[in-house]
Design a protein around this motif. Structure first.
Motif, PDB file in Angstrom:
ATOM      1  N   ALA A 292       0.832  -1.202   0.000  1.00 54.61           N
ATOM      2  CA  ALA A 292       0.000   0.000   0.000  1.00 54.61           C
ATOM      3  C   ALA A 292       0.866   1.251   0.000  1.00 54.61           C
ATOM      4  O   ALA A 292       0.582   2.228  -0.710  1.00 54.61           O
ATOM      5  CB  ALA A 292      -0.930  -0.005   1.216  1.00 54.61           C
ATOM      6  N   ASP A 293       1.939   1.227   0.774  1.00 48.64           N
ATOM      7  CA  ASP A 293       2.850   2.365   0.867  1.00 48.64           C
ATOM      8  C   ASP A 293       3.492   2.672  -0.481  1.00 48.64           C
ATOM      9  O   ASP A 293       3.436   3.804  -0.986  1.00 48.64           O
ATOM     10  CB  ASP A 293       3.920   2.049   1.916  1.00 48.64           C
ATOM     11  CG  ASP A 293       4.758   3.265   2.296  1.00 48.64           C
ATOM     12  OD1 ASP A 293       4.424   4.386   1.873  1.00 48.64           O
ATOM     13  OD2 ASP A 293       5.748   3.088   3.033  1.00 48.64           O
ATOM     14  N   LEU A 294       4.091   1.666  -1.105  1.00 52.34           N
ATOM     15  CA  LEU A 294       4.794   1.914  -2.368  1.00 52.34           C
ATOM     16  C   LEU A 294       3.824   2.209  -3.507  1.00 52.34           C
ATOM     17  O   LEU A 294       4.151   2.970  -4.437  1.00 52.34           O
ATOM     18  CB  LEU A 294       5.728   0.756  -2.709  1.00 52.34           C
ATOM     19  CG  LEU A 294       5.165  -0.593  -3.137  1.00 52.34           C
ATOM     20  CD1 LEU A 294       4.894  -0.656  -4.630  1.00 52.34           C
ATOM     21  CD2 LEU A 294       6.139  -1.714  -2.758  1.00 52.34           C
ATOM     22  N   LEU A 295       2.619   1.645  -3.447  1.00 46.92           N
ATOM     23  CA  LEU A 295       1.667   1.857  -4.532  1.00 46.92           C
ATOM     24  C   LEU A 295       1.093   3.276  -4.537  1.00 46.92           C
ATOM     25  O   LEU A 295       0.764   3.809  -5.603  1.00 46.92           O
ATOM     26  CB  LEU A 295       0.531   0.842  -4.455  1.00 46.92           C
ATOM     27  CG  LEU A 295       0.877  -0.578  -4.925  1.00 46.92           C
ATOM     28  CD1 LEU A 295      -0.267  -1.532  -4.625  1.00 46.92           C
ATOM     29  CD2 LEU A 295       1.211  -0.599  -6.423  1.00 46.92           C
ATOM     30  N   THR A 296       0.976   3.914  -3.369  1.00 49.43           N
ATOM     31  CA  THR A 296       0.485   5.294  -3.379  1.00 49.43           C
ATOM     32  C   THR A 296       1.469   6.207  -4.101  1.00 49.43           C
ATOM     33  O   THR A 296       1.065   7.074  -4.876  1.00 49.43           O
ATOM     34  CB  THR A 296       0.239   5.825  -1.953  1.00 49.43           C
ATOM     35  OG1 THR A 296       1.403   5.648  -1.155  1.00 49.43           O
ATOM     36  CG2 THR A 296      -0.929   5.134  -1.307  1.00 49.43           C
ATOM     37  N   THR A 297       2.748   5.997  -3.863  1.00 46.80           N
ATOM     38  CA  THR A 297       3.760   6.781  -4.575  1.00 46.80           C
ATOM     39  C   THR A 297       3.711   6.482  -6.064  1.00 46.80           C
ATOM     40  O   THR A 297       3.752   7.388  -6.912  1.00 46.80           O
ATOM     41  CB  THR A 297       5.164   6.466  -4.029  1.00 46.80           C
ATOM     42  OG1 THR A 297       5.216   6.789  -2.644  1.00 46.80           O
ATOM     43  CG2 THR A 297       6.223   7.253  -4.781  1.00 46.80           C
ATOM     44  N   THR A 298       3.613   5.207  -6.396  1.00 49.54           N
ATOM     45  CA  THR A 298       3.602   4.781  -7.797  1.00 49.54           C
ATOM     46  C   THR A 298       2.423   5.374  -8.556  1.00 49.54           C
ATOM     47  O   THR A 298       2.589   5.948  -9.646  1.00 49.54           O
ATOM     48  CB  THR A 298       3.544   3.248  -7.876  1.00 49.54           C
ATOM     49  OG1 THR A 298       4.625   2.691  -7.132  1.00 49.54           O
ATOM     50  CG2 THR A 298       3.620   2.774  -9.317  1.00 49.54           C
ATOM     51  N   VAL A 299       1.234   5.252  -7.996  1.00 53.18           N
ATOM     52  CA  VAL A 299       0.025   5.732  -8.666  1.00 53.18           C
ATOM     53  C   VAL A 299       0.020   7.254  -8.751  1.00 53.18           C
ATOM     54  O   VAL A 299      -0.433   7.834  -9.746  1.00 53.18           O
ATOM     55  CB  VAL A 299      -1.224   5.203  -7.940  1.00 53.18           C
ATOM     56  CG1 VAL A 299      -2.485   5.894  -8.442  1.00 53.18           C
ATOM     57  CG2 VAL A 299      -1.340   3.692  -8.144  1.00 53.18           C
ATOM     58  N   PHE A 300       0.531   7.916  -7.731  1.00 48.32           N
ATOM     59  CA  PHE A 300       0.629   9.377  -7.765  1.00 48.32           C
ATOM     60  C   PHE A 300       1.443   9.823  -8.977  1.00 48.32           C
ATOM     61  O   PHE A 300       1.081  10.758  -9.686  1.00 48.32           O
ATOM     62  CB  PHE A 300       1.279   9.887  -6.480  1.00 48.32           C
ATOM     63  CG  PHE A 300       1.226  11.382  -6.300  1.00 48.32           C
ATOM     64  CD1 PHE A 300       0.343  11.949  -5.407  1.00 48.32           C
ATOM     65  CD2 PHE A 300       2.068  12.226  -7.020  1.00 48.32           C
ATOM     66  CE1 PHE A 300       0.282  13.332  -5.231  1.00 48.32           C
ATOM     67  CE2 PHE A 300       2.019  13.599  -6.868  1.00 48.32           C
ATOM     68  CZ  PHE A 300       1.123  14.160  -5.970  1.00 48.32           C
TER      69      PHE A 300
END
Length: 349
Positions: A292-300
């Protein structure tokens, strides 16, 4: 440091909290401390609630001592200091974060990248040295960016950065990883209800609240200074939540906002109209908080279209993306999760 912590405190607000109870089974314990440059609050219900929380904070300190870019005995500091020269043997937990980062860098076509250290240092966002570097400075550092330039020797559990001057930064994954480790400790002590809040960017809601309902988490309005002004409310139970926003750490120069979420391909803060995004993972994967942590950065960084296309390929992952025109883009199963939507915003799909 103060600027960073103040931003974190208003990042996400927890709407409901536990109250104390006399029975040993429902014994409540809560503690807050600054770990990993973040205000961390851990709360737990259970006979061994204090033991669970105290052991969790010890674990968080251990992770910080391995993953920090500033502690000269940390694995990450040693890797960066030996860039272009030699391999560094690392703890299995650091290896796991690095290998996971490489995997999702490939999956996102480079949108997520932990080798942004040299670019992050140039900008200095959230520090006393924040500035807008020149195009020439950024272009000079971009060749040092790329997870494909990380060499791993699995037999010796060692890592080397191929070019001199490269530097890792685990800021986009370490807090999520740490939340997963805390959850393991909670399970060890049979904690069935509680809240794991690592700087509010990584939250895991354990079980139910004192009223035996799901936890309610308020997602901050990305353009309001009022910490109680929410974009909307999301209810959670045994689920991981992470939010990224351009309001966490930023500065404004010549009426332009420069935030800390850097696009690895340009070396500049992501500039695709996204103000914030929120990820929820409700599967049984032991790495759900880290993902969840890395995906928020990725999707942003990917933006609404590419970001949602990526999320569709991942099981039990849902998200919302808020853009600067106050539109909210959601994955198929996320829209109904948001309640009390702020009237300033509207769904785009």
């Amino acid at each position: 440091m103060k600027k960073n912590i103040c931003a974190i405190l208003v990042f996400i607000s927890i709407v409901l909290n536990f109250t104390s109870c006399d029975s040993s089974r429902n014994k409540y314990y809560e503690k807050s401390n600054i770990v990993m440059d973040t205000v961390v609050t851990l709360s737990a219900y259970g006979e061994n609630s204090k033991e669970a929380v105290e052991e969790s904070f010890k674990k968080l300190d251990e992770i910080n001592e391995m993953a920090s870019t500033n502690i000269d005995t940390s694995d990450i500091y040693k890797i960066n200091n030996s860039s272009g020269e030699s391999y560094v043997q690392v703890h299995p937990e650091i290896m796991k974060m690095i290998e996971t980062s490489i995997k999702y860098s490939k999956l996102s076509d480079g949108a997520f990248d932990i080798t942004l250290g040299p670019i992050i240092d140039l900008w200095g966002i959230g520090t006393d040295n924040e500035r807008v570097p020149s195009d020439e400075e950024i272009k000079a550092k971009l060749p040092l960016v790329g997870c494909d330039k990380i060499s791993i020797n699995e037999e010796e559990s060692s890592v080397m950065l191929q070019k001199k001057g490269m530097a890792l930064d685990l800021g986009g994954i370490a807090k999520g990883f740490a939340a997963d480790e805390v959850l393991k400790i909670y399970k060890k002590y049979n904690i069935e209800n509680g809240l794991i809040n690592l700087g509010s960017s990584s939250i895991y809601a354990v079980g139910k609240n004192k009223d035996n309902n799901k936890w309610s988490v308020g997602i901050k309005h990305p353009r309001s200074e009022d910490s109680k002004n929410y974009l909307g409310i999301i209810k959670l139970s045994n689920e991981a939540l992470s939010t990224s926003g351009d309001y966490e750490r930023y500065f404004i120069k010549d009426n332009k906002r420069y935030h800390h979420i850097i696009n690895p391909k340009t070396g500049y803060p992501a500039d695709n109209g996204v103000m914030s995004d929120t990820m929820v993972i409700d599967n049984d994967d032991e790495d759900k908080n880290m993902l969840a942590d890395l995906l928020t950065t990725t999707v942003f960084i990917l933006g609404p279209e590419k970001g949602l296309n990526l999320i569709k390929t991942l099981p039990n992952v849902s998200c919302e993306i808020t853009t600067s025109d106050y539109k909210i883009y959601t994955s198929d199963d996320f829209k109904d999760r948001i309640t009390d939507l702020n009237k300033e915003f509207e769904f785009a799909n």
